[in-house]
Design a protein around this motif. Structure first.
Motif, short mmCIF file in Angstrom:
data_model
loop_
_atom_site.label_atom_id
_atom_site.label_comp_id
_atom_site.label_asym_id
_atom_site.label_seq_id
_atom_site.Cartn_x
_atom_site.Cartn_y
_atom_site.Cartn_z
N GLY A 175 49.22 43.53 21.34
CA GLY A 175 47.90 44.02 20.94
C GLY A 175 46.95 42.89 20.61
N PHE A 176 47.47 41.86 19.94
CA PHE A 176 46.63 40.71 19.57
C PHE A 176 46.14 40.00 20.82
N LEU A 177 47.03 39.75 21.79
CA LEU A 177 46.61 39.08 23.02
C LEU A 177 45.65 39.95 23.82
N ARG A 178 45.87 41.27 23.80
CA ARG A 178 44.95 42.16 24.52
C ARG A 178 43.55 42.08 23.94
N SER A 179 43.45 41.88 22.63
CA SER A 179 42.12 41.76 22.03
C SER A 179 41.40 40.52 22.57
N TYR A 180 42.14 39.44 22.83
CA TYR A 180 41.52 38.24 23.37
C TYR A 180 41.21 38.36 24.86
N VAL A 181 41.97 39.17 25.55
CA VAL A 181 41.64 39.45 26.95
C VAL A 181 40.25 40.11 27.01
N ALA A 182 39.94 40.94 26.02
CA ALA A 182 38.63 41.58 25.96
C ALA A 182 37.56 40.63 25.42
N LEU A 183 37.92 39.78 24.46
CA LEU A 183 36.94 38.88 23.86
C LEU A 183 36.51 37.78 24.83
N ILE A 184 37.44 37.30 25.66
CA ILE A 184 37.13 36.20 26.58
C ILE A 184 37.12 36.75 28.01
N THR A 224 50.14 52.51 24.87
CA THR A 224 51.32 52.98 24.14
C THR A 224 52.28 51.84 23.80
N LYS A 225 51.98 50.62 24.30
CA LYS A 225 52.88 49.50 24.09
C LYS A 225 52.36 48.50 23.07
N VAL A 226 51.15 48.71 22.57
CA VAL A 226 50.59 47.80 21.57
C VAL A 226 50.56 48.50 20.22
N ASN A 227 50.49 47.71 19.17
CA ASN A 227 50.39 48.27 17.83
C ASN A 227 49.16 49.16 17.74
N LYS A 228 49.29 50.27 17.04
CA LYS A 228 48.22 51.26 17.00
C LYS A 228 46.93 50.74 16.38
N ARG A 229 47.02 49.66 15.60
CA ARG A 229 45.78 49.08 15.08
C ARG A 229 44.85 48.68 16.23
N TYR A 230 45.45 48.16 17.34
CA TYR A 230 44.67 47.66 18.46
C TYR A 230 44.19 48.77 19.39
N SER A 252 52.75 44.12 18.14
CA SER A 252 51.65 43.43 17.47
C SER A 252 51.16 42.25 18.30
N ALA A 253 52.10 41.49 18.89
CA ALA A 253 51.73 40.33 19.70
C ALA A 253 50.97 40.77 20.95
N GLY A 304 38.98 51.76 21.33
CA GLY A 304 38.71 50.95 22.51
C GLY A 304 38.94 49.48 22.23
N THR A 305 38.51 48.65 23.16
CA THR A 305 38.69 47.21 23.03
C THR A 305 37.44 46.56 22.44
N PRO A 306 37.58 45.39 21.82
CA PRO A 306 36.41 44.71 21.26
C PRO A 306 35.50 44.19 22.35
N ARG A 307 34.25 43.95 21.98
CA ARG A 307 33.29 43.39 22.93
C ARG A 307 33.39 41.87 22.95
N SER A 308 32.87 41.27 24.00
CA SER A 308 33.09 39.85 24.28
C SER A 308 32.46 38.95 23.22
N LEU A 309 32.90 37.69 23.21
CA LEU A 309 32.38 36.72 22.25
C LEU A 309 30.89 36.48 22.46
N SER A 310 30.44 36.48 23.72
CA SER A 310 29.02 36.28 23.97
C SER A 310 28.21 37.44 23.40
N TYR A 311 28.76 38.65 23.46
CA TYR A 311 28.07 39.79 22.85
C TYR A 311 28.00 39.63 21.34
N GLN A 312 29.07 39.16 20.73
CA GLN A 312 29.08 38.96 19.28
C GLN A 312 27.98 37.98 18.86
N GLN A 313 27.84 36.90 19.62
CA GLN A 313 26.81 35.93 19.29
C GLN A 313 25.41 36.49 19.53
#
Length: 341
Positions: free
Chosen positions: A167-176, A215-221, A164-165, A105-114
């Motif tokens: 997937g990386f941007l998608r992680s920030y869409v989830a973080l912010i 299917t379009k992002v690197n499998k790490r993400y 990879s790019a 799945g996607t990471p949780r938001s920055l406010s959740y991390q804090q």
């Protein structure tokens, strides 16, 4: 092969300071005399155009003969640099084991991390992005070039780099997600200073409008946050001596961290041995052969186990010392050969 950027050309253009910086650079060039040595060094760098150069780091690391060197980023190596910078091949090599370190799945938001008492720590390595330890979350800031439409079309051309790019941007869409997340990202310098909340919302709308990108992002993400201790265990099982990210700074720290469980185990063993002594003093257990054998076995175990574990830790530390020593000697060998020449 060209790949379309996940946002329009004008999304971040209105808030980028590159043009102003270019004008200042040009003015400085006109007003400042250039010496022969300066001109020669500028020519040898073969740097990208000024506007593009401002999107990139000041330098990059390059390994030659297992020695790290700081080198220029020139026009011929921009694509290679971006591919290397966004590479998560270390995590891809253990992808089948990532379920042990985190949930799909996607990471949780920055406010959740804090709110989870995780301090946000900047780490520029892509394979450390979204990796956490108790009390800390490692994040790679968004590079300027990933928010530049023209840079995508010129340099993010390979399929692997594009995935990879994305997937990386998608992680920030989830973080912010929320404006509070955006303020945290600004405070921690995770996004460029010139990005506004309005531009970010516009970018997210365009990105999510692309549909399901699984299917379009690197499998790490395909995974969000990953626990470092479990990543290290997977890497150790596969024979990687230093794991995914070596958790110790010194041999003394490694020794003290691994001796702590021995102290806790010793307290438990002492309690059990005391209970055994009390049991042997009672008529019901004093003549019980099964209890006698169990007491004998546990007593021998309590003597051998702590000593054996301590020896094992010392052996591992000695092995790491030899490993690091050999690596150091290998890097010194080319220097010795160069001095002889």
């Amino acid at each position: 092969m060209a790949h379309n950027p996940p946002f329009r050309k004008d999304t971040f253009k209105t808030c980028q300071p590159n043009i102003i910086l270019n004008e200042k650079a040009e003015d400085a060039t006109i007003s400042t005399p250039t010496t022969t040595s300066d001109a020669a060094s500028t020519t040898s760098v073969n740097a990208p155009p000024t506007e593009e150069r401002l999107l990139l780091p000041a330098s990059r690391r390059s390994f030659s003969d297992k020695i790290c060197h700081i080198v220029h980023i020139n026009t011929s190596t921009v694509g290679d640099y971006v591919a290397e910078e966004l590479s998560v091949k270390k995590l891809n090599s253990i992808h089948d084991w990532l379920w042990l370190a985190g949930r799909p799945g996607t990471p949780r938001s920055l406010s959740y991390q804090q709110s989870s008492s995780r301090e946000i720590i900047i780490d520029e390595r892509a394979d450390i992005h979204l990796v956490w330890v108790p009390g800390r979350m490692f994040l790679k800031p968004i590079p300027r070039y990933l928010l530049d439409h023209d840079f995508w079309t010129r340099h993010i051309t390979s399929q692997d780099t594009h995935m990879s790019a994305l997937g990386f941007l998608r992680s920030y869409v989830a973080l912010i997600q929320y404006e509070s997340d955006f303020r945290i990202a600004k405070e921690k310098h995770l996004i460029p200073d010139y990005v506004t909340w309005e531009a970010w919302v516009d970018f997210v709308d365009q990105f999510l409008g692309l549909g399901d990108l699984t299917t379009k992002v690197n499998k790490r993400y395909h995974y969000g946050e990953l626990r470092l201790s479990r990543l290290n265990k997977v890497c150790w099982i596969q024979g990687r001596v230093r794991g995914h990210k070596f958790p110790y700074q010194t041999y003394g720290e490694m020794l003290s961290m691994n001796m702590a469980p021995i102290g806790a185990a010793t307290v438990y063993i002492a309690i059990v041995l005391t209970a055994i002594q009390v049991g042997l003093a009672t008529p019901q257990l004093a003549n019980n052969s099964a209890f006698q054998q169990a007491s004998y076995g546990f007593t021998v175990f309590s003597i051998i186990a702590p000593a054996g574990f301590t020896v094992a830790v010392l052996i591992v530390i000695f092995f790491l010392f030899i490993y690091n020593w050999r690596a150091t000697m290998k890097t010194r060998q080319p220097d010795a050969e160069n001095r002889q020449k």
